[in-house]
Motif scaffolding. Sequence first.
Motif, mmCIF file in Angstrom:
data_model
loop_
_atom_site.group_PDB
_atom_site.id
_atom_site.type_symbol
_atom_site.label_atom_id
_atom_site.label_comp_id
_atom_site.label_asym_id
_atom_site.label_seq_id
_atom_site.Cartn_x
_atom_site.Cartn_y
_atom_site.Cartn_z
ATOM 1 N N ALA A 1 23.218 66.399 37.440
ATOM 2 C CA ALA A 1 23.527 67.540 36.572
ATOM 3 C C ALA A 1 22.802 67.403 35.233
ATOM 4 O O ALA A 1 22.284 68.383 34.691
ATOM 5 N N THR A 2 22.725 66.184 34.721
ATOM 6 C CA THR A 2 22.042 65.943 33.444
ATOM 7 C C THR A 2 20.543 66.197 33.566
ATOM 8 O O THR A 2 19.947 66.894 32.733
ATOM 9 N N VAL A 3 19.932 65.659 34.603
ATOM 10 C CA VAL A 3 18.501 65.863 34.826
ATOM 11 C C VAL A 3 18.201 67.356 35.001
ATOM 12 O O VAL A 3 17.228 67.878 34.442
ATOM 13 N N TRP A 4 19.054 68.050 35.747
ATOM 14 C CA TRP A 4 18.848 69.482 35.969
ATOM 15 C C TRP A 4 18.927 70.255 34.655
ATOM 16 O O TRP A 4 18.097 71.128 34.384
ATOM 17 N N GLU A 5 19.902 69.930 33.817
ATOM 18 C CA GLU A 5 20.040 70.634 32.545
ATOM 19 C C GLU A 5 18.885 70.319 31.594
ATOM 20 O O GLU A 5 18.444 71.192 30.850
ATOM 21 N N ILE A 6 18.400 69.090 31.602
ATOM 22 C CA ILE A 6 17.231 68.748 30.779
ATOM 23 C C ILE A 6 16.028 69.558 31.253
ATOM 24 O O ILE A 6 15.283 70.119 30.450
ATOM 25 N N TRP A 7 15.837 69.636 32.564
ATOM 26 C CA TRP A 7 14.707 70.380 33.120
ATOM 27 C C TRP A 7 14.812 71.869 32.770
ATOM 28 O O TRP A 7 13.825 72.496 32.363
ATOM 29 N N LYS A 8 16.002 72.428 32.910
ATOM 30 C CA LYS A 8 16.186 73.837 32.552
ATOM 31 C C LYS A 8 15.920 74.070 31.067
ATOM 32 O O LYS A 8 15.303 75.069 30.701
ATOM 33 N N GLU A 9 16.387 73.157 30.221
ATOM 34 C CA GLU A 9 16.170 73.289 28.776
ATOM 35 C C GLU A 9 14.678 73.234 28.448
ATOM 36 O O GLU A 9 14.187 74.015 27.639
ATOM 37 N N ARG A 10 13.990 72.303 29.067
ATOM 38 C CA ARG A 10 12.536 72.200 28.866
ATOM 39 C C ARG A 10 11.864 73.520 29.222
ATOM 40 O O ARG A 10 11.048 74.054 28.469
ATOM 41 N N ASN A 11 12.209 74.080 30.378
ATOM 42 C CA ASN A 11 11.589 75.330 30.821
ATOM 43 C C ASN A 11 11.985 76.512 29.934
ATOM 44 O O ASN A 11 11.149 77.373 29.649
ATOM 45 N N ASP A 12 13.227 76.559 29.494
ATOM 46 C CA ASP A 12 13.647 77.633 28.585
ATOM 47 C C ASP A 12 12.877 77.572 27.273
ATOM 48 O O ASP A 12 12.512 78.600 26.708
ATOM 49 N N ARG A 13 12.619 76.374 26.781
ATOM 50 C CA ARG A 13 11.860 76.219 25.531
ATOM 51 C C ARG A 13 10.404 76.634 25.724
ATOM 52 O O ARG A 13 9.825 77.264 24.845
ATOM 53 N N ILE A 14 9.811 76.300 26.848
ATOM 54 C CA ILE A 14 8.405 76.631 27.100
ATOM 55 C C ILE A 14 8.236 78.109 27.418
ATOM 56 O O ILE A 14 7.409 78.795 26.820
ATOM 57 N N PHE A 15 9.018 78.620 28.369
ATOM 58 C CA PHE A 15 8.769 79.950 28.903
ATOM 59 C C PHE A 15 9.554 81.065 28.218
ATOM 60 O O PHE A 15 9.156 82.220 28.282
ATOM 61 N N ARG A 16 10.667 80.747 27.576
ATOM 62 C CA ARG A 16 11.498 81.782 26.976
ATOM 63 C C ARG A 16 11.661 81.644 25.463
ATOM 64 O O ARG A 16 12.241 82.516 24.834
ATOM 65 N N GLY A 17 11.220 80.517 24.917
ATOM 66 C CA GLY A 17 11.380 80.289 23.487
ATOM 67 C C GLY A 17 12.832 80.134 23.074
ATOM 68 O O GLY A 17 13.180 80.387 21.929
ATOM 69 N N GLN A 18 13.693 79.735 24.018
ATOM 70 C CA GLN A 18 15.120 79.566 23.748
ATOM 71 C C GLN A 18 15.451 78.085 23.647
ATOM 72 O O GLN A 18 14.906 77.280 24.397
#
Length: 149
Positions: free
Chosen positions: A88-105
């Motif tokens: 769950a932690t790895v998944w949330e880190i990965w999602k956060e990384r992608n949100d920062r890159i692709f969505r600026g969130q």
Amino acid sequence: MYNKSGNQHYSIIPSEAQLCISGCGQQESETHLFLSCTLFGHIWQLIRNWLGVYSADPGNIVDHFHQFGTSSGYGKLRCSLMHLIWFATVWEIWKERNDRIFRGQERSHYQMLEAIKLLSFWWFKAKFTVFPYCFHDWCQAPFLCAGIS
């Protein structure tokens, strides 16, 4: 996906995104992103504090996974719960990384921690059809909710 002008748009990582999205200036790698990045690596300390488990982080993903699984003891259910929280932690880190890159969130460390707690709660609850605990109970004592004393 299509952009505003009707042209097809793909979420392709731009070349400048090869550096860690945290702005630390380091080259992104799985070890850096998930373990040693000052931004994302701090999440593991928050997770250990939440669980009341203390250990040092090994330098690679495989060793980290194995050590994290046994950091609360060697029982099968304990290891299984720890691995569920690790994923769950790895998944949330990965999602956060992608949100920062692709969505600026961006989310704060504590917002990410709450997302990890919620995701691990739902994953655990999905595995056990009879689970009498609520999310608040899980946040307070996940081992107790899992039947681990």
